[in-house]
Design a protein around this motif. Structure first.
Motif, PDB file in Angstrom:
ATOM      1  N   HIS A 172       0.818  -1.082  -0.189  1.00  0.00           N
ATOM      2  CA  HIS A 172       0.035  -0.305   0.079  1.00  0.00           C
ATOM      3  C   HIS A 172       0.720   1.333   0.019  1.00  0.00           C
ATOM      4  O   HIS A 172       0.947   2.017   0.961  1.00  0.00           O
ATOM      5  CB  HIS A 172      -0.862  -0.042   1.153  1.00  0.00           C
ATOM      6  N   PRO A 173       1.427   1.422  -1.184  1.00  0.00           N
ATOM      7  CA  PRO A 173       2.496   2.550  -1.186  1.00  0.00           C
ATOM      8  C   PRO A 173       1.732   3.948  -0.813  1.00  0.00           C
ATOM      9  O   PRO A 173       2.487   5.000  -0.549  1.00  0.00           O
ATOM     10  CB  PRO A 173       3.131   2.504  -2.385  1.00  0.00           C
ATOM     11  N   GLU A 174       0.331   4.020  -1.058  1.00  0.00           N
ATOM     12  CA  GLU A 174      -0.160   5.207  -0.787  1.00  0.00           C
ATOM     13  C   GLU A 174      -0.517   5.362   0.701  1.00  0.00           C
ATOM     14  O   GLU A 174      -0.769   6.608   0.970  1.00  0.00           O
ATOM     15  CB  GLU A 174      -1.705   5.172  -1.685  1.00  0.00           C
ATOM     16  N   ALA A 175      -0.453   4.405   1.269  1.00  0.00           N
ATOM     17  CA  ALA A 175      -0.593   4.724   2.890  1.00  0.00           C
ATOM     18  C   ALA A 175       0.549   5.713   3.477  1.00  0.00           C
ATOM     19  O   ALA A 175       1.686   5.571   3.035  1.00  0.00           O
ATOM     20  CB  ALA A 175      -0.592   3.505   3.573  1.00  0.00           C
ATOM     21  N   PRO A 176       0.113   6.505   4.408  1.00  0.00           N
ATOM     22  CA  PRO A 176       1.062   7.555   4.820  1.00  0.00           C
ATOM     23  C   PRO A 176       2.348   6.956   5.525  1.00  0.00           C
ATOM     24  O   PRO A 176       3.197   7.773   5.862  1.00  0.00           O
ATOM     25  CB  PRO A 176       0.187   8.472   5.929  1.00  0.00           C
TER      26      PRO A 176
END
Ligand code: ASP
Length: 459
Positions: free
Chosen positions: A279-283
């Protein structure tokens, strides 16, 4: 420039490596890519490093090792085939693996070190090939060539300070650098590995060496959680945490990043960003030197079992010069390391990791303390857990200990020991192992699920 490290699960299959490729190429600042050996694809899978260890042990025990060697080669072949990488890389890995297993069996430790390290080394070569095939300028760099010099015990190596200056030269290379984690070389050219999960340490050393602006550590969790998700479902994620807070939490069971990896980054002030390859979009979670305190006094609660306490009391102990030193000397004579020493006027409690004490050692230890120190009483209490409540905010808040003690008492949990004040950012409670999970839940409920109007200390 950023250094990005990808862990074993992030590189366990062709599909995972494609995700890594997309992440790496989406930010031109990612210049140095540190890779682990292929890890587990599913819960019951075996990591390549464990297969290599099993293989090495079989060889040293003069057993047949073909079974292990073929399993290892199959993993790499499967990945290479799925990535469309032709046979050459597999021939290369096969040749190197067979060369290693036929080498230096007269020095079993160094033989094992080179074999263990090969998991990362082969994978870095393979991944560099994949990047090249996809048209990206990328090169594999061997740690010895780059100047990652190590010393110390096999399986627990430490970096030599001169490495940092040598590694700085990596800045001048063009294109991406694919660097195997977990190992380096001695000045004599022997391979040494860090302790397990040590690719995290390689990443941190490289980040300091090249003076990166950020060390990204890609793993398989969205963030560092404020408590063990096995105890509390869907706990709060930590967005930002200081190095000191992270160190205290990882001491008591948080294992998102190797704690030795934080030392170089902390000293050089390079932030570490924990992120999820899936989940590279997770902070993710950023580990930083200082942070704004926005979350109340406590940022996380960790716990670990397997502790025991050695309790020694003697009337007028406080006036007996050298008592503590002599007690610790006895422990040192038995090669026992200690964790904490809460003390009273006439008492000392030494908290130890239980696995160090066999029944025979316990008996000897007590006899020796009685003979040398003449205490009024000495006793060992087993099966303790330590719970660490951590947060920089505790320094500024009144009543944190009171809230914690009340929460534990409402759950009918007896506190065996409190250690507060020795670290400015943590409070530690010793409880019986049987109530550890309940104690953590009670504290989490109090500090994360209950609305509370805090009082700020007037400092
Ligand atoms: N492959 C090594 C291990 O399994 C090092 C690492 O993954 O960081 O411990």
């Amino acid at each position: 420039m950023k250094v990005a490290k990808f862990g074993g699960t992030s590189l366990a299959s062709a599909e995972q490596i494609r995700k890594v490729f997309r992440i790496v190429t989406s930010d031109p600042k990612r210049k140095i890519i540190v890779v682990s050996a292929p890890g587990k694809r599913y819960a019951k899978d075996t990591k390549i490093t464990d297969l290599l260890i099993a293989c090495g042990r079989a060889i040293l025990g003069h057993e047949e090792a073909t079974f292990w060697l073929e399993q290892i080669l199959d993993r790499y072949s499967e990945i290479a085939n799925e990535l469309g990488l032709g046979n050459e890389i597999i021939m290369d890995i096969r040749e190197n693996l067979y060369r290693l297993v036929n080498n230096r069996k007269n020095d079993p430790l160094l033989f094992m070190e080179a074999l263990k390290a090969s998991g990362e080394d082969f994978h870095a070569r393979l991944i560099a090939r994949y990047f090249q095939k996809e048209g990206v300028e990328a090169s594999y760099v061997h740690p010895a060539e780059a100047g990652l010099l190590l010393t110390g015990a096999p399986g627990n190596a430490k970096v030599l300070p001169e490495s940092y200056g040598l590694l700085r030269r990596l800045r001048d290379r063009s294109g991406l650098i694919i660097f195997p984690g977990f190992f380096g070389s001695t000045k004599n050219g022997d391979i040494l590995t860090f302790s397990r999960s040590g690719s995290d340490i390689t990443g941190a050393i490289l980040a300091v060496g090249v003076q990166a602006e950020l060390y990204e550590n890609f793993t398989d969790v969205d963030a560092v959680y404020s408590v063990n998700p096995a105890l509390i479902p869907h706990p709060k994620k930590i967005k930002e945490i200081t190095f000191r807070e992270m160190r205290e939490l990882s001491y008591a069971g948080f294992s998102v990043i190797h704690d030795e990896a934080l030392i170089p980054a902390f000293r050089a002030g390079i932030p570490v960003h924990i992120r999820n390859t899936n989940h590279p979009e997770a902070p993710g979670t950023k580990i930083v030197k200082t942070r704004q305190n926005t979350n109340g006094p406590v940022i996380g609660i960790a716990s670990d079992s397997g502790f025991c306490s050695l309790f020694v009391s003697k009337y007028l102990m406080n006036r007996e010069l050298g008592f503590g030193r002599r007690l610790l000397q006895i422990l040192e004579d038995y090669q026992i390391s200690f964790e904490h020493i809460p003390s009273g006027i006439d008492e000392l409690t030494v908290i130890l990791r239980e696995h160090q004490l066999t029944e025979a050692v316990k008996k000897d230890l007590i006899e020796r303390i009685e003979k040398d120190l003449h205490p009024d009483s000495v006793a060992i209490e087993q099966h303790l857990s330590l719970i660490m409540m951590v947060g920089e905010g505790m320094r500024q808040t009144v009543g944190t200990a009171a809230r914690a003690a009340k929460a534990l008492s409402l759950s009918n949990i007896n506190i065996e020991m409190i250690n507060q004040g020795s670290s400015e950012v943590s409070m530690m409670f010793g409880v019986k192992e049987a109530v550890e999970a309940e104690a953590v839940r009670a504290l989490y409920h109090e500090f994360f699920e209950t609305a509370h109007v805090g009082t700020t200390k007037n400092l």
